[in-house]
Design a protein around this motif. Structure first.
Motif, PDB file in Angstrom:
ATOM      1  N   ILE A 108     -27.058  -5.640  55.876  1.00  0.00           N
ATOM      2  CA  ILE A 108     -25.989  -4.599  55.842  1.00  0.00           C
ATOM      3  C   ILE A 108     -24.676  -5.363  55.578  1.00  0.00           C
ATOM      4  CG2 ILE A 108     -24.529  -2.871  56.844  1.00  0.00           C
ATOM      5  CD1 ILE A 108     -27.232  -1.767  57.958  1.00  0.00           C
ATOM      6  N   LEU A 110     -28.629   3.704  57.652  1.00  0.00           N
ATOM      7  CA  LEU A 110     -27.556   3.166  56.946  1.00  0.00           C
ATOM      8  C   LEU A 110     -27.516   2.255  55.747  1.00  0.00           C
ATOM      9  CD1 LEU A 110     -24.124   3.036  57.888  1.00  0.00           C
ATOM     10  CD2 LEU A 110     -24.684   0.995  59.117  1.00  0.00           C
ATOM     11  N   SER A 111     -28.481   1.398  55.706  1.00  0.00           N
ATOM     12  CA  SER A 111     -28.738   0.602  54.547  1.00  0.00           C
ATOM     13  C   SER A 111     -28.590   1.564  53.317  1.00  0.00           C
ATOM     14  CB  SER A 111     -29.750  -0.268  54.823  1.00  0.00           C
ATOM     15  OG  SER A 111     -30.085  -1.217  53.686  1.00  0.00           O
ATOM     16  N   GLY A 159     -27.836   4.582  53.029  1.00  0.00           N
ATOM     17  CA  GLY A 159     -26.706   5.266  52.770  1.00  0.00           C
ATOM     18  C   GLY A 159     -25.839   4.432  51.977  1.00  0.00           C
ATOM     19  N   LEU A 160     -25.489   3.139  52.225  1.00  0.00           N
ATOM     20  CA  LEU A 160     -24.748   2.368  51.632  1.00  0.00           C
ATOM     21  C   LEU A 160     -25.011   2.138  50.104  1.00  0.00           C
ATOM     22  CD1 LEU A 160     -24.039  -0.415  54.261  1.00  0.00           C
ATOM     23  CD2 LEU A 160     -22.445   1.496  53.592  1.00  0.00           C
ATOM     24  N   PHE A 189     -29.454   7.621  50.574  1.00  0.00           N
ATOM     25  CA  PHE A 189     -29.810   8.286  52.040  1.00  0.00           C
ATOM     26  C   PHE A 189     -30.000  10.023  51.813  1.00  0.00           C
ATOM     27  CE2 PHE A 189     -28.637  10.868  55.878  1.00  0.00           C
ATOM     28  CZ  PHE A 189     -29.362  10.235  56.826  1.00  0.00           C
ATOM     29  N   VAL A 209     -31.803   3.488  62.780  1.00  0.00           N
ATOM     30  CA  VAL A 209     -30.557   3.901  62.354  1.00  0.00           C
ATOM     31  C   VAL A 209     -29.790   3.153  61.143  1.00  0.00           C
ATOM     32  CG1 VAL A 209     -28.244   4.182  63.288  1.00  0.00           C
ATOM     33  CG2 VAL A 209     -30.186   5.119  64.432  1.00  0.00           C
ATOM     34  N   LEU A 210     -30.262   1.857  61.464  1.00  0.00           N
ATOM     35  CA  LEU A 210     -29.673   0.681  60.634  1.00  0.00           C
ATOM     36  C   LEU A 210     -30.307   0.843  59.228  1.00  0.00           C
ATOM     37  CD1 LEU A 210     -29.753  -2.474  62.844  1.00  0.00           C
ATOM     38  CD2 LEU A 210     -27.769  -1.051  62.036  1.00  0.00           C
TER      39      LEU A 210
END
Length: 269
Positions: free
Chosen positions: A201, A134-135, A137-138, A142, A130-131
């Motif tokens: 992150i 998220l990384s 996506g930032l 993603f 998940v992390l």
């Protein structure tokens, strides 16, 4: 008129039902019963010994999966401290035993901080995926395919760590450690990885401090664990060989962590 139509006059008729030999039937029944009883007893013996062999080997190498999920909040907090800060662990590293059914058995994780569990490895593995997503996506990278590659990358890393520990045990002649024990110890790798990815992150430069730190802590944790818990069966082997293998396990954490911490759209990079 119709009673003698099927027989010729003056010829004796053969009896329709022949009387069976009572002694022959008795011997036949007894012999068949003995054969069936002997084969049944032999078959039950074979099946019984086979099932006992399978069950003993399953319990020997795979243990009871429920054992590894007997945890509570207190255990989880303390276990995370031991994995992330192993040099602060002042207690012993050996596991606690108790008599069960006439033999010694290890206490479950809820009663022993040194016992392996599968709750933390599965949770931190999912958190890592998940992390990492998220990384991505930032950074605008993603995609469902990229998340799938990250999942596969994590599984490959888990398997590599497992193979490293298993091959070390086999090299020392101790291949009898439970399968799920080694899976659990290898899965603790993602505890430090989650911390490193989370640091990236929050502040990208913290990754360059957290990554070496988590590698070092994981190396110390595995050295303490493998030396005091898994190597107890091979005390008669050359101690220098054990030290070299422990050093190899610790050094192998650095390339593994760097590879897992390199979040990308492809699992090889």
């Amino acid at each position: 008129m119709y009673e003698n139509s099927g027989a010729q006059q003056g010829m004796p008729q053969q009896p329709t039902n022949l009387q069976s030999n009572p002694f022959g039937n008795a011997f036949y029944g007894a012999s068949s019963g003995l054969i069936r009883g002997g084969l049944g007893a032999y078959g039950e013996k074979i099946l019984g010994s086979g099932s006992e062999y399978v069950q003993s080997n399953i319990s020997r190498y795979f243990s009871d999966p429920q054992y590894y999920f007997q945890v509570n909040d207190h255990y989880v907090r303390n276990k995370l401290k031991v994995v992330l800060f192993p040099f602060l662990h002042r207690g012993h590293w050996t596991r606690i035993t108790e008599p069960v059914g006439g033999r010694l058995s290890y206490k479950p994780p809820i009663y022993d901080i040194n016992a392996p569990d599968l709750y933390i490895p599965f949770m931190v593995f999912g958190t890592y995926v998940v992390l990492a997503g998220l990384s991505l996506g930032l950074h605008g990278k993603f995609s469902p395919e990229a998340l799938n590659w990250l999942f596969m990358k994590g599984l490959v890393g888990w398997c590599l760590q497992f193979l490293l520990l298993k091959m070390s045990l086999l090299t020392l002649g101790s291949g009898e450690a439970p399968f799920l024990d080694i899976v659990a110890y290898a899965g603790y790798t993602f505890t430090g990885m989650c911390l490193a990815v989370l640091g990236r992150i929050i502040w990208s430069y913290s990754y360059y401090f957290l990554m070496p730190w988590t590698c070092l802590c994981m190396g110390i944790f595995l050295i303490k664990t493998m030396k005091r818990v898994l190597f107890t069966e091979v005390r008669g082997h050359d101690s220098s060989k054990q030290h070299y293998l422990l050093l190899l396990i610790a050094l192998a954490q650095f390339p593994l962590f760097v590879w897992l911490g390199n979040i990308g759209v492809h699992w090889l990079f």
